[in-house]
Design an enzyme around this catalytic site. Structure first.
Site, PDB file in Angstrom:
ATOM      1  N   HIS A   1       0.824  -1.214   0.000  1.00 36.30           N
ATOM      2  CA  HIS A   1       0.000   0.000   0.000  1.00 36.30           C
ATOM      3  C   HIS A   1       0.854   1.257   0.000  1.00 36.30           C
ATOM      4  CE1 HIS A   1      -3.389  -2.701   0.894  1.00 36.30           C
ATOM      5  NE2 HIS A   1      -3.968  -1.836   0.091  1.00 36.30           N
TER       6      HIS A   1
ATOM      7  N   GLU B   1     -10.503 -10.859  -4.570  1.00 33.05           N
ATOM      8  CA  GLU B   1      -9.058 -10.728  -4.329  1.00 33.05           C
ATOM      9  C   GLU B   1      -8.505 -11.888  -3.515  1.00 33.05           C
ATOM     10  OE1 GLU B   1      -8.376  -6.907  -2.497  1.00 33.05           O
ATOM     11  OE2 GLU B   1     -10.162  -7.042  -1.250  1.00 33.05           O
TER      12      GLU B   1
ATOM     13  N   ASP C   1      -3.999  -8.049  -4.133  1.00 34.70           N
ATOM     14  CA  ASP C   1      -4.138  -9.112  -3.135  1.00 34.70           C
ATOM     15  C   ASP C   1      -4.283 -10.480  -3.792  1.00 34.70           C
ATOM     16  OD1 ASP C   1      -3.930  -8.036  -0.509  1.00 34.70           O
ATOM     17  OD2 ASP C   1      -5.768  -6.918  -0.879  1.00 34.70           O
TER      18      ASP C   1
ATOM     19  N   CYS D   1      -9.276  -3.404 -10.502  1.00 38.31           N
ATOM     20  CA  CYS D   1      -8.815  -2.157  -9.872  1.00 38.31           C
ATOM     21  C   CYS D   1      -7.461  -2.297  -9.180  1.00 38.31           C
ATOM     22  CB  CYS D   1      -9.865  -1.637  -8.893  1.00 38.31           C
ATOM     23  SG  CYS D   1     -10.164  -2.750  -7.520  1.00 38.31           S
TER      24      CYS D   1
HETATM   25  C1  PEP Z   1      -6.181  -4.973  -4.637  1.00 37.10           C
HETATM   26  O1  PEP Z   1      -5.980  -5.761  -3.709  1.00 37.10           O
HETATM   27  O2  PEP Z   1      -5.858  -5.212  -5.818  1.00 37.10           O
HETATM   28  C2  PEP Z   1      -6.819  -3.676  -4.393  1.00 37.10           C
HETATM   29  C3  PEP Z   1      -7.172  -2.893  -5.391  1.00 37.10           C
HETATM   30  O3  PEP Z   1      -6.999  -3.276  -3.117  1.00 37.10           O
HETATM   31  P1  PEP Z   1      -5.781  -2.823  -2.161  1.00 37.10           P
HETATM   32  O4  PEP Z   1      -4.573  -2.583  -3.025  1.00 37.10           O
HETATM   33  O5  PEP Z   1      -6.224  -1.594  -1.474  1.00 37.10           O
HETATM   34  O6  PEP Z   1      -5.621  -3.994  -1.250  1.00 37.10           O
HETATM   35 MG    MG Z   2      -6.939  -5.526  -1.821  1.00 40.35          MG
END
Ligand code: PEP
Ligand code: MG
Length: 575
Positions: free
Chosen positions: A195, A436, A460, A507
């Site tokens: 993150h 995910e 994830d 995403c």
């Molecule tokens: C992901 O896991 O791809 C996602 C978009 O959520 P985050 O990166 O916030 O875990």
């Molecule tokens: Mg995620």
């Protein structure tokens, strides 16, 4: 002496600037000598900071809401106990005296010594208290600075821009950079989709993680070149190298400006297949960038960032206003707000939770369902905001049917409460789920039957499929979006959702990687959501693609299991 370091570039472009080192414990501590006759005053300044923190914690304890989790009070008590212990509140006096240094430096030395002792402890409960010591120390440091927040500001007078060099940074640290003008940042730890890196990407400045020894080898104020595209840092470059990179920096700027011409072009392939390009945001203020790059919706609003870098919780009205503003600003375009995905590497200030494997622990929807009161506050805020725009609710990390039905039940309950209070909301609000976790991908029927839309969280999904911690730099070379298992899961999700007529977006960071755009297109993806700054590059790639040709070639790629060959084929697909 000039030398080069290699890491993982998380955001493209070139930055040239002076190093600004962040101290090892995340505590920013200046070090300066204090004359003998001012040492007593310096000690008194330290005592005053301790007193400030004591009153802050006391006030926090006095104001615990009746519905707060039971461990909240225990956690404040623990912090008070740490604060009152002489190893933190008294020992720095001795250091001020003997080292003749400022209080911040004395506190930092003492904290580092304490943390080193914690590292040796075998008992896992006691070892976990390390984080509490850091948090208390940070509070004292803030009190000494006389203001909240521990991210340093770059010097305004620096001839070159400042480049922050840290051992590690949390996503909460990085999100604070949105308000500071660093030219770049470098960290020793972290992976491409941690993150920390995800937020760094949203800052749109060239940055690199997983450098391993940058914090040790780079000296304060040293001249650095950061090539975020290649993941390379040149320390103390010679004039010829510097000249070459200055030229590349200019070319990068020209290329970025050229892309801006595509802002209003509709994203469609050469054979006329239309694609939706949405944006990922962390905070409402990111909307400016969403508009700048012409996204036609928000595919992921990581609402948990509203909960970070603060000691209290965002209440219903504050959240409502944040969501409503974004919905209104987007003027009827979809705004997909994810319910708070806290836990793992996104911890709130003072969170008392810690687990041996936080990514597999109490995070995201699992956490929300253990605290329905707090979760309902957010759901109320989202539903209220839905009256003012095209708001959709997205649930992270769903894994089984029980989680879906409990969440839908809570949403229905909140709707009934709002009805009873006569508060308007969109009764047809769409609820979707993030796919995910491999289990969710493989049992997709559970999700298509109950939810209105899906969004693939590849960050994830890759972490859990390959068993590679996305935040761990020591295994980041194993993190591979092109692993056949990952590609098979993505194909499976898109096809199965297509058969069930459930719209599906992607995403994760893969969506914003232009080298993967054509591959994903051929796999059937029609809705991408990414950091706005990547949008035009991805759009350019779509505009140049023929779906018919890409599809045939990608079928061959899916049969290839040799990673080197697959990479070469990807190069040819994009040529
Ligand atoms: C992901 O896991 O791809 C996602 C978009 O959520 P985050 O990166 O916030 O875990
Ligand atoms: Mg995620």
């Amino acid at each position: 002496m000039s030398f080069t370091m290699h890491g993982i570039g998380v955001s493209g472009g070139i930055a040239i600037g002076r190093a600004h080192l962040l101290s090892h414990t995340r505590l920013e501590a200046a070090h300066y000598a204090v004359p003998q006759h001012e040492l007593a005053e310096e000690s008194a300044r330290f005592d005053a900071a301790i007193e400030t923190v004591r009153s802050e914690l006391g006030a926090l304890r006095a104001e615990i809401p009746p519905n707060a989790p039971a461990e909240f009070e225990a956690f404040i008590n623990l912090h008070l106990m740490i604060l009152n212990d002489s190893t933190l509140s008294k020992a720095p006096h001795g250091i001020i005296e003997t080292e003749k240094c400022n209080a911040e430096w004395a506190l930092k030395i003492q904290t580092d010594a304490l943390l080193a002792q914690f590292d040796e402890i075998e008992d896992s409960y006691l070892r976990e208290r390390r984080a509490d010591v850091i948090q208390v120390s940070e509070r004292i440091m803030k009190a000494l600075a006389g203001h909240p927040g521990h991210v340093p500001r770059p010097a305004a007078d620096s001839a070159h821009s400042a480049i922050l060099v840290a051992h590690d940074l949390s996503p909460a640290d990085v999100v604070q950079f949105k308000h500071h003008q660093f030219a770049s940042f470098l960290t020793d730890l972290g992976g491409a989709t941690s993150h920390t890196a995800v937020v760094a990407r949203s800052l749109n400045i060239p940055s690199i993680v997983a450098l391993h020894h940058a914090r040790q080898l780079i000296r304060e104020d040293e001249l650095l070149i950061v090539d975020g595209t290649q993941g390379v840092v040149v320390v103390d470059p010679d004039p010829m190298v510097l000249g070459e990179y200055e030229l590349r920096q200019q070319q990068w700027g020209i290329e970025r400006n050229r892309l801006k011409r595509l802002k209003h072009t509709r994203p469609a392939t050469l054979d006329g297949v239309e694609v939706e390009l949405h944006a990922n945001i962390e905070l409402p203020e990111d909307i400016a960038e969403v508009k700048e790059y012409g996204a036609t919706g928000i595919g992921l609003f990581r609402s948990e960032f509203l909960y970070l870098n603060r000691d209290d919780l965002p209440d219903e009205d504050e959240q409502f206003e944040a969501y409503r503003n974004v919905a209104q600003e987007m003027d009827g375009m979809p705004v997909t707000i994810r319910t708070y995905d806290l836990g793992a590497d996104k911890e709130e200030n003072g969170a008392a939770r810690s687990a041996a494997n936080p990514a597999l622990g109490l995070r995201a929807i699992r956490l929300c369902l253990t605290e329905p009161h707090r979760f309902k506050i957010q759901l109320r805020a989202m539903l209220r905001a839905s009256h003012y725009g095209n708001v959709r609710i997205l649930i992270p990390m769903l894994m089984n049917a029980g989680e879906i039905s409990q969440t839908l039940h809570l949403i229905a309950q909140v709707k009934r409460e709002l009805d009873a209070e006569g508060i308007p909301y969109d009764p047809g609000i769409k609820v979707g789920g993030m796919i995910e976790i491999p289990a969710a991908a493989l049992a997709l029927g559970l999700f298509t039957r109950k939810l209105d839309f899906l969004s693939i969280g590849t960050n994830d999904l890759i972490q859990y499929t390959l068993a590679v911690d996305r935040t761990d730099d020591t295994v980041s070379h194993l993190y591979d979006p092109l692993h056949p298992a990952v590609l098979k899961l993505i194909v499976h999700i898109i096809r199965t959702a297509g058969r069930a007529k459930t719209p599906v977006a992607l995403c994760g960071e893969m969506a914003g990687d232009a080298s993967l755009t054509r591959l994903l297109l051929a796999l059937g993806l029609r809705q991408y959501s990414m950091h706005p700054s990547h949008l035009l590059e991805v759009k350019q790639q779509i505009l140049k693609s023929s779906l018919r040709e890409a599809r045939a070639y990608v079928q061959r790629m899916l049969r290839t299991e040799d990673p080197v060959r697959l990479r070469a084929m990807l190069g040819r697909l994009n040529a």
